[in-house]
Design a protein around this motif. Structure first.
Motif, short mmCIF file in Angstrom:
data_model
loop_
_atom_site.label_atom_id
_atom_site.label_comp_id
_atom_site.label_asym_id
_atom_site.label_seq_id
_atom_site.Cartn_x
_atom_site.Cartn_y
_atom_site.Cartn_z
N ASP A 180 31.77 51.76 69.81
CA ASP A 180 32.48 50.97 68.81
C ASP A 180 33.92 50.75 69.26
N ILE A 181 34.38 49.51 69.14
CA ILE A 181 35.77 49.18 69.47
C ILE A 181 36.38 48.43 68.29
N PHE A 182 37.71 48.30 68.28
CA PHE A 182 38.40 47.52 67.26
C PHE A 182 38.70 46.16 67.86
N LEU A 183 37.95 45.14 67.42
CA LEU A 183 38.01 43.80 67.97
C LEU A 183 38.58 42.83 66.94
N VAL A 184 39.61 42.08 67.35
CA VAL A 184 40.32 41.19 66.43
C VAL A 184 40.37 39.77 66.98
N THR B 133 33.16 41.49 65.74
CA THR B 133 34.58 41.37 65.40
C THR B 133 34.86 42.12 64.10
N ASP B 134 35.91 42.93 64.13
CA ASP B 134 36.28 43.73 62.96
C ASP B 134 37.19 43.01 61.99
N LEU B 135 38.01 42.10 62.51
CA LEU B 135 39.06 41.54 61.68
C LEU B 135 39.50 40.19 62.23
N PHE B 136 39.88 39.30 61.32
CA PHE B 136 40.51 38.04 61.71
C PHE B 136 41.96 38.11 61.26
N SER C 179 48.48 46.74 57.22
CA SER C 179 47.67 47.68 56.44
C SER C 179 46.21 47.67 56.86
N LYS C 180 45.76 46.63 57.54
CA LYS C 180 44.37 46.54 57.99
C LYS C 180 44.18 47.04 59.43
N LEU C 181 45.29 47.34 60.10
CA LEU C 181 45.25 47.81 61.48
C LEU C 181 45.06 49.33 61.52
N PRO C 182 44.57 49.85 62.63
CA PRO C 182 44.41 51.31 62.75
C PRO C 182 45.74 52.03 62.56
N THR D 33 45.17 53.69 69.28
CA THR D 33 43.83 53.13 69.20
C THR D 33 43.75 51.88 70.07
N ALA D 34 42.69 51.76 70.83
CA ALA D 34 42.49 50.55 71.64
C ALA D 34 42.20 49.37 70.71
N ILE D 35 42.97 48.31 70.88
CA ILE D 35 42.77 47.08 70.11
C ILE D 35 42.50 45.96 71.10
N TYR D 36 41.36 45.31 70.91
CA TYR D 36 40.95 44.18 71.74
C TYR D 36 41.16 42.91 70.93
N VAL D 37 41.91 41.96 71.49
CA VAL D 37 42.17 40.71 70.80
C VAL D 37 41.60 39.55 71.61
N TYR D 38 41.31 38.47 70.90
CA TYR D 38 40.87 37.25 71.59
C TYR D 38 41.19 36.04 70.72
N CYS D 39 41.30 34.90 71.39
CA CYS D 39 41.46 33.62 70.71
C CYS D 39 40.48 32.67 71.38
N GLU D 40 40.73 31.40 71.34
CA GLU D 40 39.80 30.45 71.97
C GLU D 40 39.96 30.45 73.49
N GLY D 41 41.21 30.54 73.98
CA GLY D 41 41.41 30.45 75.42
C GLY D 41 42.27 31.54 76.05
N GLY D 42 43.04 32.28 75.28
CA GLY D 42 43.85 33.37 75.83
C GLY D 42 45.29 33.47 75.37
N PRO D 43 46.05 32.34 75.28
CA PRO D 43 47.47 32.44 74.96
C PRO D 43 47.78 33.04 73.58
N MET D 44 47.00 32.71 72.56
CA MET D 44 47.25 33.28 71.24
C MET D 44 46.99 34.78 71.25
N GLY D 45 46.05 35.21 72.10
CA GLY D 45 45.79 36.63 72.26
C GLY D 45 46.99 37.35 72.84
#
Length: 127
Positions: free
Chosen positions: A43-47, A60-63, A74-77, A82-94
């Motif tokens: 399990d990972i924390f994916l946003v 995905t855990d959260l938008f 308040s919704k973050l670990p 804690t390892a937090i993995y982020v993604y967007c459509e292409g990378g820059p917003m991440g």
């Protein structure tokens, strides 16, 4: 004639400097294949941080909009390691979201290289 030549040299230097982009040291880039392996292992924390909201990678855990990270503290670990993995459509917003998370004290940040596009190209599932 000299000023025109100097202008060309300065323009070329600016272009070359722009090509020498370095990934910020506060976030690690992970490939779609690597993220998939990590997700399979546990399990990972994916946003998802893309705006507007898009189809989410399965698991995905959260938008959180990349530019509103501080509003969602308040919704973050609670544990800032804690390892937090982020993604967007292409990378820059991440990267922008990772920078905001770093400012909030999080130190174990990963961004999906190529974002949801890379995930889709690799044939992995969305919700």
């Amino acid at each position: 004639m000299f000023p025109k030549k100097l202008h060309s040299v300065v323009a070329a230097m600016a272009i070359l400097a722009g090509c020498d982009f370095q990934q910020p040291d506060y976030v690690k880039m992970v490939s779609a294949d690597e993220l998939n392996r990590i997700m399979q292992a546990g399990d990972i924390f994916l946003v998802d941080v893309h705006t507007p909201e898009q189809k989410h990678i399965r698991g995905t855990d959260l938008f959180i909009p990349y530019n509103e990270v501080d509003k969602y503290q308040s919704k973050l670990p609670e544990d800032k390691n804690t390892a937090i993995y982020v993604y967007c459509e292409g990378g820059p917003m991440g990267n922008a979201a990772a920078k905001a998370l770093y400012r909030l004290g999080y130190r174990n940040l990963m961004n999906l290289e190529g974002g949801a596009k890379a995930w889709r190209k690799s044939g992995f599932a969305f919700e």
